[in-house]
Design a protein around this motif. Structure first.
Motif, PDB file in Angstrom:
ATOM      1  N   PHE A  19      17.141  13.189  55.198  1.00 35.47           N
ATOM      2  CA  PHE A  19      16.580  14.167  54.354  1.00 35.47           C
ATOM      3  C   PHE A  19      15.292  14.876  54.724  1.00 35.47           C
ATOM      4  O   PHE A  19      14.425  14.305  55.401  1.00 35.47           O
ATOM      5  CB  PHE A  19      16.249  13.471  52.811  1.00 35.47           C
ATOM      6  CG  PHE A  19      15.792  14.560  51.853  1.00 35.47           C
ATOM      7  CD1 PHE A  19      16.545  15.268  51.236  1.00 35.47           C
ATOM      8  CD2 PHE A  19      14.415  14.663  51.687  1.00 35.47           C
ATOM      9  CE1 PHE A  19      16.311  16.527  50.203  1.00 35.47           C
ATOM     10  CE2 PHE A  19      13.894  15.550  50.832  1.00 35.47           C
ATOM     11  CZ  PHE A  19      14.862  16.554  50.138  1.00 35.47           C
ATOM     12  N   GLY A  20      15.526  16.161  54.967  1.00 35.21           N
ATOM     13  CA  GLY A  20      14.502  17.016  55.488  1.00 35.21           C
ATOM     14  C   GLY A  20      14.403  17.178  56.883  1.00 35.21           C
ATOM     15  O   GLY A  20      13.545  18.143  57.306  1.00 35.21           O
ATOM     16  N   ASN A  21      15.057  16.262  57.977  1.00 36.07           N
ATOM     17  CA  ASN A  21      15.005  16.153  59.200  1.00 36.07           C
ATOM     18  C   ASN A  21      16.046  16.978  59.688  1.00 36.07           C
ATOM     19  O   ASN A  21      16.247  17.898  60.490  1.00 36.07           O
ATOM     20  CB  ASN A  21      14.674  14.807  59.514  1.00 36.07           C
ATOM     21  CG  ASN A  21      13.315  14.598  59.201  1.00 36.07           C
ATOM     22  OD1 ASN A  21      12.342  15.007  59.393  1.00 36.07           O
ATOM     23  ND2 ASN A  21      13.305  13.148  58.742  1.00 36.07           N
ATOM     24  N   TYR A  22      17.416  16.325  59.462  1.00 36.17           N
ATOM     25  CA  TYR A  22      18.495  16.644  60.395  1.00 36.17           C
ATOM     26  C   TYR A  22      19.789  16.270  59.532  1.00 36.17           C
ATOM     27  O   TYR A  22      19.839  15.557  58.848  1.00 36.17           O
ATOM     28  CB  TYR A  22      18.753  16.162  61.678  1.00 36.17           C
ATOM     29  CG  TYR A  22      18.495  14.707  61.752  1.00 36.17           C
ATOM     30  CD1 TYR A  22      19.580  13.963  61.627  1.00 36.17           C
ATOM     31  CD2 TYR A  22      17.351  13.977  62.283  1.00 36.17           C
ATOM     32  CE1 TYR A  22      19.643  12.668  61.760  1.00 36.17           C
ATOM     33  CE2 TYR A  22      17.084  12.877  62.334  1.00 36.17           C
ATOM     34  CZ  TYR A  22      18.251  11.965  62.043  1.00 36.17           C
ATOM     35  OH  TYR A  22      18.185  10.549  62.211  1.00 36.17           O
ATOM     36  N   ILE A  23      20.737  17.055  59.908  1.00 35.14           N
ATOM     37  CA  ILE A  23      22.183  16.704  59.260  1.00 35.14           C
ATOM     38  C   ILE A  23      23.305  16.677  60.302  1.00 35.14           C
ATOM     39  O   ILE A  23      23.237  17.524  61.413  1.00 35.14           O
ATOM     40  CB  ILE A  23      22.750  17.655  58.088  1.00 35.14           C
ATOM     41  CG1 ILE A  23      24.125  17.437  57.531  1.00 35.14           C
ATOM     42  CG2 ILE A  23      22.773  19.031  58.610  1.00 35.14           C
ATOM     43  CD1 ILE A  23      24.269  18.162  56.236  1.00 35.14           C
ATOM     44  N   PHE A  24      24.365  15.663  60.401  1.00 34.34           N
ATOM     45  CA  PHE A  24      25.207  15.565  61.520  1.00 34.34           C
ATOM     46  C   PHE A  24      26.594  15.869  61.093  1.00 34.34           C
ATOM     47  O   PHE A  24      26.859  15.113  59.951  1.00 34.34           O
ATOM     48  CB  PHE A  24      24.801  14.569  62.459  1.00 34.34           C
ATOM     49  CG  PHE A  24      24.902  13.257  62.024  1.00 34.34           C
ATOM     50  CD1 PHE A  24      26.112  12.377  61.924  1.00 34.34           C
ATOM     51  CD2 PHE A  24      23.808  12.783  61.324  1.00 34.34           C
ATOM     52  CE1 PHE A  24      26.193  11.232  61.697  1.00 34.34           C
ATOM     53  CE2 PHE A  24      23.849  11.318  60.880  1.00 34.34           C
ATOM     54  CZ  PHE A  24      25.017  10.490  61.096  1.00 34.34           C
ATOM     55  N   VAL A  80      27.781  16.270  66.200  1.00 35.00           N
ATOM     56  CA  VAL A  80      26.743  17.343  66.483  1.00 35.00           C
ATOM     57  C   VAL A  80      25.584  17.460  65.564  1.00 35.00           C
ATOM     58  O   VAL A  80      26.065  17.259  64.217  1.00 35.00           O
ATOM     59  CB  VAL A  80      27.355  18.636  66.669  1.00 35.00           C
ATOM     60  CG1 VAL A  80      27.958  19.201  65.070  1.00 35.00           C
ATOM     61  CG2 VAL A  80      26.499  19.682  67.201  1.00 35.00           C
ATOM     62  N   ILE A  81      24.328  17.648  65.875  1.00 34.82           N
ATOM     63  CA  ILE A  81      23.192  17.538  65.096  1.00 34.82           C
ATOM     64  C   ILE A  81      22.677  18.814  64.800  1.00 34.82           C
ATOM     65  O   ILE A  81      22.408  19.443  65.709  1.00 34.82           O
ATOM     66  CB  ILE A  81      22.115  16.424  65.574  1.00 34.82           C
ATOM     67  CG1 ILE A  81      22.942  15.157  65.620  1.00 34.82           C
ATOM     68  CG2 ILE A  81      21.032  16.589  64.737  1.00 34.82           C
ATOM     69  CD1 ILE A  81      21.937  14.187  66.404  1.00 34.82           C
ATOM     70  N   PHE A  82      22.517  19.106  63.358  1.00 25.49           N
ATOM     71  CA  PHE A  82      21.643  20.336  63.061  1.00 25.49           C
ATOM     72  C   PHE A  82      20.479  20.151  62.324  1.00 25.49           C
ATOM     73  O   PHE A  82      20.323  18.956  61.458  1.00 25.49           O
ATOM     74  CB  PHE A  82      22.745  21.373  62.118  1.00 25.49           C
ATOM     75  CG  PHE A  82      23.757  21.580  62.905  1.00 25.49           C
ATOM     76  CD1 PHE A  82      23.945  22.996  63.518  1.00 25.49           C
ATOM     77  CD2 PHE A  82      25.065  21.147  63.086  1.00 25.49           C
ATOM     78  CE1 PHE A  82      24.784  23.504  64.322  1.00 25.49           C
ATOM     79  CE2 PHE A  82      26.473  21.591  63.785  1.00 25.49           C
ATOM     80  CZ  PHE A  82      26.290  22.756  64.446  1.00 25.49           C
TER      81      PHE A  82
END
Length: 547
Positions: free
Chosen positions: A356-361, A406-408
Motif C-alpha cells: 500500500f502506497g509503494n507499488y503494485i505488481f 512487473v512492478i508499477f
C-alpha cells in the motif's frame, strides 16, 4: 571456499525484517573499504537485490544453472559501486524454488570458480529454513541473523538456529536487531535471546549491533538507492561502515556495545546533562545500592520509551488515515488491471499483489511486454463496484524475458467514473452481437435503459461499434440496438452504451425493468450480490501472495 575469501550468510526466520536491505548495504560498506565484495542474492526465485540497487539483469542464477555461462556472464557491476559485484537471482521463476542436488552442485562449483576475485562473499538467503537456505549457510564462515522487535521474528530466528543445530551446522553467529527503538530494547531482546539459545541449543551468539528505525530507509528503497548512498552522512550509513570494519578486522565484542548504544540512542544529550564524576575519595556507594539505582533508571527509561512508542503509533495511524484519502485502497488480487495506450490499444493483466502506497505488481504476458517496450509511464484502469478507476503509473522495474511479474508505482491520485448513469439490473441473457457484419454469441450480465455489461469471447476495443439483439425474460424481442464499447472490466467483459435504440425496443425494455422493480422490491437483483468478482481458476497460490 578459498581460505582468503570470507563467506557470510545473512538469514532470518521471518520475512520482512529488512534482511536483503541489510545484506546490500553491508556488502557495499565492505567494498567501500577497498575489499572486493560480491553479494549473492540467494532468495533464488523471489530475489530483490537487483530492484533495491536499480539494476536490470539480463541473466540470472537460472542461466548459471541451465546454460554454459560463468558468474562473470551474469554479475552486475557499476563504476558507482567500486569493488562491488552482484550475483542476481530470478524473480517469479518457479524452477528456482526447488533446486535438485545437481543444481546445487553446479551453483556451488561456479561460485567457487569466482572466489579468487573477491575477499568477501555475502549470501542473502531466503527467509525461513528451506533446504536451499541450510545449504548456503553450510557454505559460510559466518552467520548473521537479522531480527526485529517482534515476537514472531524472535521465535522464527530461534527456530532457524534450532534446525541448523539439529543438522550439525553451527557457525560463528551474530545477531542484528533491525528497526530498534531504544538502547533498553536492544539489550533486553539480545540478552533474552542469547540466554535462550545458550540454554536450550548450546549455541553462542554475539550482538553485531542494532539498526535504529529510520524513516529514510523506505524512501531509499522506493528510490532504488542503497541507504549508504541515499544518506551517506546519516547515522544508519555510519553503522553499516562500523559493521563492515568490525567484520573486516574480526573484532566483535557484544558487551562493549553498551556504551556505543548509549551514544546512538541518547545522542541528543549534551555534556552538561551527564552527571559529573565525583573526585572525592571519601564517597563510596554500596554496589547493591548502585545496582538498585540502575534498575530503577532502566524502568523509567522503559516507561518513557513506551509512552514515546504509543505517541508515534497514534501519530502514524493519523497519517495513514489521512493518506488513505489520496491513495486508492480497494485493489483485489486476481482482478484485471487494464493498461491503455492512447485510448485505443489496451492490454489486461491480473493483479498479483501490492504494498500500500509503494507499488503494485501484476503478471507478465507477451502483450504487456510489447506495450511496455518503449514506455515507462502509462495509463491504467481498474473496475471497482460499478466504478472505473483510472490513474497514471510508471515502471519501477524494467521487466526482462525471465521475469514473471512487473512492478508499477502505486496510484496516489486517480479519477473515479461511474460506469452507470442509472440503476443496473442483474440478468443472464444469451445475446447475439454483430461486429463488422460478423455475428457471434455473447452473454448479457446486467443492463439498464442506457447500456449493458456483456461478456464476449470476441476481443473488443474501447470505441468499437456493435449491434445487440436479445430476448427479454418476458419473451419480448429486442433487436439491433447500436452500442458503443465504453470500458473494459475484465479481459472478456465490456461495458457498452446504447447509442441508438428503436422506440418499440425502448418501450419493451422500460416495461420489463418496471416489472423487474416490482418483483424485486426495487433491489435491482434477483440474487445476492457477490462481494468479490473475477476468475480465480487459473491463479496459483503463489500468485495470491501480497508484498
Amino acid at each position: 571456499m578459498d581460505k582468503n575469501t570470507t563467506v557470510i550468510s545473512v538469514a532470518s526466520g521471518k520475512g520482512g525484517v529488512g534482511k536483503s536491505n541489510f545484506s546490500l548495504n553491508l556488502s557495499l560498506s565492505i567494498a567501500e573499504q577497498g575489499k572486493p565484495t560480491a553479494l549473492f542474492d540467494a532468495d533464488l526465485s523471489l530475489g530483490n537485490a537487483s530492484l533495491l540497487i536499480g539494476s536490470n539483469p539480463q541473466k540470472t542464477i537460472l542461466n548459471l544453472i541451465e546454460d554454459d555461462v560463468t558468474i562473470n556472464d551474469i554479475i552486475f557491476k557499476s563504476k558507482r559501486y567500486e569493488n562491488f559485484f552482484l550475483i542476481p537471482a530470478g524473480t517469479g521463476i518457479t524452477k528456482l524454488t526447488n533446486l535438485t542436488d545437481k543444481d546445487k552442485t553446479i551453483l556451488t562449483n561456479k561460485i567457487n570458480e569466482f572466489k579468487s576475485k573477491i575477499e568477501f562473499l555475502i549470501i542473502d538467503t531466503a527467509a525461513g529454513a528451506s533446504d536451499e537456505v541450510v545449504h548456503f549457510i553450510a557454505m559460510s564462515d559466518i552467520l548473521i541473523v537479522v531480527i526485529i522487535p517482534e515476537i514472531t521474528s524472535i521465535k522464527d530466528a530461534y527456530g532457524l538456529l534450532k534446525i541448523l543445530k539439529e543438522k550439525g551446522i553451527v557457525k560463528k553467529t551474530y545477531i542484528v536487531i533491525n528497526k530498534a527503538k531504544s538502547k533498553t530494547q536492544v539489550i533486553n531482546i539480545f540478552d533474552k535471546f542469547e540466554e535462550t539459545v545458550k540454554k536450550f541449543l548450546e549455541i553462542d551468539v554475539e550482538l553485531l549491533g542494532p539498526i535504529p528505525y529510520n524513516i529514510k530507509i523506505p524512501e531509499a528503497v522506493n528510490n532504488q538507492t542503497p541507504i549508504l548512498y541515499y544518506e551517506p552522512e546519516g547515522s544508519t550509513s555510519a553503522l553499516f561502515r562500523q559493521f563492515a570494519n568490525l567484520l573486516i578486522n574480526n573484532k566483535i565484542a557484544s558487551k562493549d556495545m553498551v556504551s556505543f548504544l548509549s551514544k546512538l540512542f541518547l545522542s541528543n544529550n549534551t555534556k552538561e546533562d551527564q552527571p559529573k564524576k565525583e573526585e572525592s575519595d571519601d564517597i563510596h556507594l554500596d554496589n547493591c545500592l548502585l545496582s538498585t539505582i540502575e534498575q530503577n533508571i532502566e524502568k523509567i527509561l522503559e516507561g518513557v520509551n513506551h509512552i514515546q512508542k504509543t505517541f508515534k503509533i497514534n501519530l502514524r495511524r493519523d497519517n495513514i488515515s489521512k493518506s488513505k484519502q489520496d491513495y486508492f485502497s480497494d485493489f483485489q488480487v486476481g482482478h484485471e488491471l487494464i493498461f491503455v495506450e492512447k485510448d485505443s490499444y489496451f492490454v489486461s493483466s491480473k493483479i498479483l499483489g501490492w504494498d500500500f502506497g509503494n507499488y503494485i505488481f501484476v503478471k507478465i504476458n507477451n502483450n504487456l511486454l510489447n506495450l511496455l517496450e518503449n514506455l515507462s509511464h502509462i495509463t491504467a484502469r481498474y473496475s471497482y463496484q460499478d466504478k472505473l478507476i483510472e490513474f497514471k503509473t510508471h515502471l519501477l522495474h524494467k521487466p526482462t524475458d525471465f521475469d514473471e511479474i512487473v512492478i508499477f508505482s502505486y496510484p496516489k491520485r486517480y479519477t473515479e467514473t461511474s460506469l452507470r448513469g442509472s440503476k443496473r439490473y442483474s440478468v443472464n441473457l444469451s445475446s447475439i452481437m454483430m461486429v463488422n457484419n460478423n455475428a457471434s454469441k455473447c452473454k448479457m450480465i446486467d443492463l439498464n435503459l442506457n447500456g449493458a455489461l456483456i461478456e464476449s469471447e470476441i476481443p473488443l476495443s474501447i470505441g468499437d461499434i456493435l449491434k445487440l439483439s436479445f430476448v427479454l425474460p418476458d419473451g419480448k424481442l429486442i433487436e439491433n440496438i447500436i452500442c458503443k464499447v465504453k470500458n473494459i472490466r475484465n479481459s472478456n467483459r465490456y461495458g457498452v452504451s446504447f447509442e441508438t435504440i428503436s422506440p418499440l425496443a425502448l418501450k419493451r425494455l422500460n416495461d420489463f425493468l418496471d416489472a423487474y422493480d416490482k418483483i424485486t422490491a426495487g433491489k435491482g437483483s434477483l440474487i445476492e450480490t457477490k462481494k468479490t468478482s473475477g476468475n480465480f481458476e487459473n491463479i496459483s497460490p503463489m500468485d495470491l501472495v501480497q508484498v
